[in-house]
Write an enzyme that holds these catalytic residues in place. Structure first.
Site, PDB file in Angstrom:
ATOM      1  CG  HIS A  82     -54.091 -30.420  -6.415  1.00 32.02           C
ATOM      2  ND1 HIS A  82     -53.982 -29.201  -5.784  1.00 32.02           N
ATOM      3  CD2 HIS A  82     -53.772 -30.214  -7.721  1.00 32.02           C
ATOM      4  CE1 HIS A  82     -53.616 -28.291  -6.676  1.00 32.02           C
ATOM      5  NE2 HIS A  82     -53.485 -28.874  -7.852  1.00 32.02           N
ATOM      6  CG  ASP A 126     -50.998 -31.861 -12.986  1.00 30.96           C
ATOM      7  OD1 ASP A 126     -51.035 -30.950 -13.827  1.00 30.96           O
ATOM      8  OD2 ASP A 126     -50.871 -31.654 -11.780  1.00 30.96           O
TER       9      ASP A 126
END
Length: 428
Positions: free
Chosen positions: A307, A364
């Site tokens: 991330h 995600d």
């Protein structure tokens, strides 16, 4: 530590105050820089080191994997609260009492009918239009049916505008998917909760009664909570900067939806599924693609791992991984795409290269798996992200307007041509 930062430019030294946040973050206040220095500015492409505002909504510590809304740990909110409670806390500052929550929900139900003219706008879109483009247009169109600007100094007007968009947005989300699937447009039921109504409106068939699955309700509730706000990201910053021009709430939200559409932001979970599709089409060899991901000479990019902000495990991913496992176990879905996903997850969690670099599956990755298992089309994934992020956008817009922040107007460093003489067209 001194409360002053000194900047030396040539022989001149300038003092600028330091601002300290409640979590000990320190920032240099440079709003007087140009005036003090006779025109010097700063440059920070992507604003990676620039604070655009002071905010009391969300705290994020990427190094330690901490995420809090209004001071409440994301782990506690996901475990103990529902989405509407979290939305209330984000927007108004505190978790609601039972009376406040009941009124909030009742007021939302009261406003959960969309003007019939909206259907005509939806009808004008082809079935293959991307749902994010449709959702942004429909949200912007709400402005036409609510033309009065909100008086931000009136708590009642502000509250009514917030209730309206929270009520109507899930309808637009569901209609966007049903349009794509060729299903008749429908509404929820006043007997159901907020998240239950989202599922009913999306999946109810015209010839049968929709039966709620508590595991799916729980998973979607958690997903929406985990996506509800994330500090000053691209779409949130867009909502604030559009709102700073005193654009209305609905117009500002439509701009945020457009910003969220990009594959580097809200489109990431769609990109994950598209990657998984590609791996499946190539034989589904996860070890091969993990090797490609580690090869710096290979153009392949592993989506859904690591991330930009979190340098450790994404705290949201820890929570939603459990829900993903529950959904897959309950539905018993046999899907080669999900088999590829589980293979990549297993490889990454046990591969020294990924573990050492803390490239763990992020939110995600797991959200895409859940939406796929639930039967939500890939193109709708970012729309679901927008539904979750809605209360955060509202909270940020409300805070920006109540703080009476100035209109956003970044500076630039010009690198174009110097003054040039104009040449008449017949001499060029």
């Amino acid at each position: 530590m001194s409360d002053i930062a000194k900047l030396q430019i040539g022989e001149n030294t300038y003092d600028f105050p330091l601002i300290k946040g409640t979590e000990n973050e320190v920032a240099i206040d440079i709003k007087a820089l140009r005036g003090a220095t006779g025109g010097i500015t700063t440059i920070d492409p992507g604003y990676k080191n620039t604070g655009s505002c002071e905010s009391a909504i969300t705290f994020l510590n990427g190094e330690e994997g901490v995420l809090r809304y209004r001071g409440y740990a994301i782990e506690d909110l996901a475990e103990k609260a529902d989405f509407l409670e979290v939305a209330y806390a984000l927007i108004f500052g505190d978790l609601p009492t039972k009376e406040q929550l009941d009124k909030f929900h009742d007021d939302i139900k009261e406003e959960s009918v969309v003007d019939e003219e909206i259907k005509k706008i939806l009808d004008a879109f082809p079935k293959n239009a991307h749902p994010m483009g449709v959702l942004s247009s429909l949200t912007s169109a709400l402005t036409a049916f609510n033309p009065t600007s909100v008086n931000v100094d009136s708590e009642e007007e502000m509250y009514n505008a917030i209730v309206k968009i929270l009520a109507k947005f899930p309808v637009l989300v569901a209609w966007t998917m049903r349009k794509k699937k060729g299903l008749p447009l429908n509404y929820g039921s006043n007997s159901l909760g907020y998240v239950e109504n989202v599922l009913k409106m999306m999946f109810e068939k015209p010839n049968s009664e929709y039966k709620q699955n508590p595991i799916l309700v729980n998973a979607l509730d958690k997903l929406l909570i985990l996506h509800a706000d994330h500090e000053q990201n691209c779409s949130t910053s867009t909502v604030r900067i559009v709102g700073s021009s005193h654009a209305g709430l609905f117009a500002s939200l439509a701009a945020g939806i457009s910003a969220l559409w990009g594959p580097l932001h809200g489109g990431a979970n769609q990109a994950v599924l598209e990657m998984l599709e590609g791996i499946k089409e190539d034989g589904g060899d996860t070890k091969k693609y993990m090797a490609k991901a580690k090869d710096k000479q290979d153009a392949f990019r592993l989506m859904g791992f690591g991330h930009r902000v979190y340098k450790n495990f994404d705290p949201r991913a820890k929570i939603i991984k459990v829900a993903a496992d529950e959904v897959l176990a309950d539905l018993g879905v046999e899907d080669p795409i999900l088999d590829v996903a589980k293979g990549l997850e297993k490889e990454a969690l046990n591969d020294e290269y990924f573990v050492k670099r803390k490239l763990y599956p992020n939110v995600d990755f797991y959200s895409g798996i859940i939406y796929r298992a639930m039967g939500i089309p890939v193109e709708m994934f970012t729309v679901m992200f927008a539904l979750g992020r809605l209360p955060g956008w509202i909270a940020q817009w409300r805070e920006m307007r109540l703080r009476k922040e100035p209109i956003g107007r970044p500076r630039q460093v010009y690198i174009g041509e110097n003054h040039r003489e104009f040449t008449d067209i017949n001499k060029r």
